[in-house]
Write a protein that holds these residues in place. Structure first.
Motif, PDB file in Angstrom:
ATOM      1  N   THR A 106     -41.983  -1.020  28.211  1.00  8.75           N
ATOM      2  CA  THR A 106     -42.455   0.355  28.071  1.00  8.75           C
ATOM      3  C   THR A 106     -43.770   0.495  28.813  1.00  8.75           C
ATOM      4  O   THR A 106     -44.738  -0.213  28.532  1.00  8.75           O
ATOM      5  N   PHE A 107     -43.788   1.423  29.778  1.00  7.11           N
ATOM      6  CA  PHE A 107     -44.953   1.681  30.622  1.00  7.11           C
ATOM      7  C   PHE A 107     -45.513   3.054  30.262  1.00  7.11           C
ATOM      8  O   PHE A 107     -44.757   4.020  30.097  1.00  7.11           O
ATOM      9  N   PRO A 126     -51.408  -1.677  18.890  1.00  4.01           N
ATOM     10  CA  PRO A 126     -51.261  -2.849  19.762  1.00  4.01           C
ATOM     11  C   PRO A 126     -49.803  -3.146  20.099  1.00  4.01           C
ATOM     12  O   PRO A 126     -48.939  -3.192  19.220  1.00  4.01           O
ATOM     13  N   ASN A 127     -49.553  -3.285  21.407  1.00  5.98           N
ATOM     14  CA  ASN A 127     -48.267  -3.718  21.944  1.00  5.98           C
ATOM     15  C   ASN A 127     -47.136  -2.704  21.772  1.00  5.98           C
ATOM     16  O   ASN A 127     -45.968  -3.044  21.977  1.00  5.98           O
ATOM     17  N   LYS A 128     -47.470  -1.480  21.397  1.00  6.70           N
ATOM     18  CA  LYS A 128     -46.437  -0.433  21.412  1.00  6.70           C
ATOM     19  C   LYS A 128     -45.979  -0.199  22.851  1.00  6.70           C
ATOM     20  O   LYS A 128     -44.809   0.103  23.103  1.00  6.70           O
ATOM     21  N   VAL A 129     -46.924  -0.323  23.788  1.00  4.83           N
ATOM     22  CA  VAL A 129     -46.564  -0.314  25.212  1.00  4.83           C
ATOM     23  C   VAL A 129     -47.034  -1.633  25.811  1.00  4.83           C
ATOM     24  O   VAL A 129     -48.051  -2.200  25.400  1.00  4.83           O
ATOM     25  N   GLN A 130     -46.266  -2.111  26.778  1.00  2.00           N
ATOM     26  CA  GLN A 130     -46.617  -3.397  27.411  1.00  2.00           C
ATOM     27  C   GLN A 130     -47.460  -3.226  28.663  1.00  2.00           C
ATOM     28  O   GLN A 130     -48.136  -4.152  29.101  1.00  2.00           O
ATOM     29  N   TYR A 131     -47.426  -1.996  29.224  1.00  2.00           N
ATOM     30  CA  TYR A 131     -48.134  -1.749  30.474  1.00  2.00           C
ATOM     31  C   TYR A 131     -48.785  -0.371  30.441  1.00  2.00           C
ATOM     32  O   TYR A 131     -48.145   0.612  30.064  1.00  2.00           O
ATOM     33  N   LYS A 153     -51.252  -7.741  24.022  1.00  2.00           N
ATOM     34  CA  LYS A 153     -50.650  -8.403  25.192  1.00  2.00           C
ATOM     35  C   LYS A 153     -50.488  -7.438  26.371  1.00  2.00           C
ATOM     36  O   LYS A 153     -50.008  -7.835  27.436  1.00  2.00           O
ATOM     37  N   THR A 154     -50.887  -6.199  26.180  1.00  2.00           N
ATOM     38  CA  THR A 154     -50.699  -5.165  27.201  1.00  2.00           C
ATOM     39  C   THR A 154     -51.440  -5.510  28.489  1.00  2.00           C
ATOM     40  O   THR A 154     -52.536  -6.078  28.450  1.00  2.00           O
ATOM     41  N   GLU A 155     -50.823  -5.151  29.628  1.00  2.00           N
ATOM     42  CA  GLU A 155     -51.458  -5.323  30.926  1.00  2.00           C
ATOM     43  C   GLU A 155     -51.831  -3.952  31.480  1.00  2.00           C
ATOM     44  O   GLU A 155     -51.163  -2.952  31.201  1.00  2.00           O
ATOM     45  N   TYR A 156     -52.895  -3.917  32.287  1.00  2.00           N
ATOM     46  CA  TYR A 156     -53.472  -2.642  32.711  1.00  2.00           C
ATOM     47  C   TYR A 156     -53.625  -2.560  34.228  1.00  2.00           C
ATOM     48  O   TYR A 156     -54.041  -3.520  34.880  1.00  2.00           O
ATOM     49  N   TYR A 157     -53.306  -1.366  34.744  1.00  2.00           N
ATOM     50  CA  TYR A 157     -53.623  -1.017  36.127  1.00  2.00           C
ATOM     51  C   TYR A 157     -54.582   0.174  36.048  1.00  2.00           C
ATOM     52  O   TYR A 157     -54.249   1.206  35.460  1.00  2.00           O
ATOM     53  N   CYS A 158     -55.757   0.043  36.634  1.00  2.00           N
ATOM     54  CA  CYS A 158     -56.776   1.086  36.548  1.00  2.00           C
ATOM     55  C   CYS A 158     -57.241   1.448  37.960  1.00  2.00           C
ATOM     56  O   CYS A 158     -57.484   0.559  38.783  1.00  2.00           O
ATOM     57  N   LEU A 184     -57.845  -9.433  28.480  1.00  2.00           N
ATOM     58  CA  LEU A 184     -56.636  -8.699  28.820  1.00  2.00           C
ATOM     59  C   LEU A 184     -56.431  -8.651  30.332  1.00  2.00           C
ATOM     60  O   LEU A 184     -57.373  -8.413  31.087  1.00  2.00           O
ATOM     61  N   LYS A 185     -55.213  -8.862  30.752  1.00  2.00           N
ATOM     62  CA  LYS A 185     -54.876  -8.871  32.171  1.00  2.00           C
ATOM     63  C   LYS A 185     -54.995  -7.453  32.724  1.00  2.00           C
ATOM     64  O   LYS A 185     -54.438  -6.507  32.162  1.00  2.00           O
ATOM     65  N   ASN A 186     -55.738  -7.313  33.834  1.00  2.00           N
ATOM     66  CA  ASN A 186     -55.946  -5.976  34.380  1.00  2.00           C
ATOM     67  C   ASN A 186     -56.263  -6.035  35.869  1.00  2.00           C
ATOM     68  O   ASN A 186     -56.766  -7.034  36.376  1.00  2.00           O
TER      69      ASN A 186
END
Length: 213
Positions: A106-107, A126-131, A153-158, A184-186
């Motif tokens: 889920t994005f 938390p973790n309702k969306v993965q991205y 565990k969510t990953e982010y694009y900003c 957090l991975k971003n």
């Protein structure tokens, strides 16, 4: 029930585990705005563009009010923002159940006000969306939990425009160190652009989506 109006682009490539991409528009816009990108995005996605609940008239909507006064200047209605976060969380559950999408893919893509709420939702739920894809937004410290969860565990694009005159790029630049501090991975990038999505920015988003499918 979330009672949010939305429009849908069905996946053009059918899979047993359909990934879900939910779009949250900015202040004063509507569900048609980001949906204009839908035909250019990966064909595996079910794409759902939600309309914010607060009508501003003339086809414009908001997730929460932005007020002005002589004392406080420009400020956000935090109560309304939290109510919208809750509605979006319910909406995600409703869409996942209705369309039987892959719960692990889920994005959530938000622009401006939609980006601010996308960040916050990932912390409140938390973790309702993965991205999370946060375009021209920032992490509003008033929309954080008192104690941040440790299991995200969510990953982010900003991304942000360097000449954005609506939301200063300095605010957006705080997102990466904030997310880094939480482990957090971003990814964070800037473009010589205003309050919008530059063509190079769009292609970067598209590539990030493909990479994480």
């Amino acid at each position: 029930m979330s009672n949010l109006h939305y429009i849908v682009r069905e996946p053009k490539i059918k899979t047993e585990q359909t990934p879900l991409l939910i779009l949250l528009h900015g202040y004063g816009s509507n569900e048609q705005d980001l949906f204009s990108f839908a035909e250019e995005l990966p064909e595996e996605f079910l794409i759902v563009s939600a309309q914010a609940p607060l009508s501003m008239g003339f086809g414009g909507f908001a997730w929460y009010s932005i007020n002005f006064d002589d004392i406080n200047g420009k400020f956000s209605d935090i109560k309304e923002a939290k109510e919208s976060i809750h509605k979006i969380a319910i909406f995600i559950d409703e869409i996942q159940a209705k369309y039987q999408t892959n719960p692990d893919k889920t994005f959530l893509l938000g622009f401006s006000q939609g980006a601010i709420l996308s960040y916050s939702l990932s912390f409140f739920y938390p973790n309702k969306v993965q991205y999370v894809i946060a375009l021209s937004g920032y992490i509003n410290k008033e929309l954080l939990r008192t104690e941040m969860p440790s299991n995200i565990k969510t990953e982010y694009y900003c991304s942000h425009g360097t000449v954005d005159q609506v939301l200063p790029v300095a605010w957006a630049r705080e997102s990466k160190p904030f997310l880094d501090n939480l482990g957090l991975k971003n990814e964070y990038s800037e473009y010589n652009f205003g309050h919008g999505v530059a063509p190079q920015n769009f292609f970067s988003v598209k590539n990030w989506l493909v990479k994480n499918l």
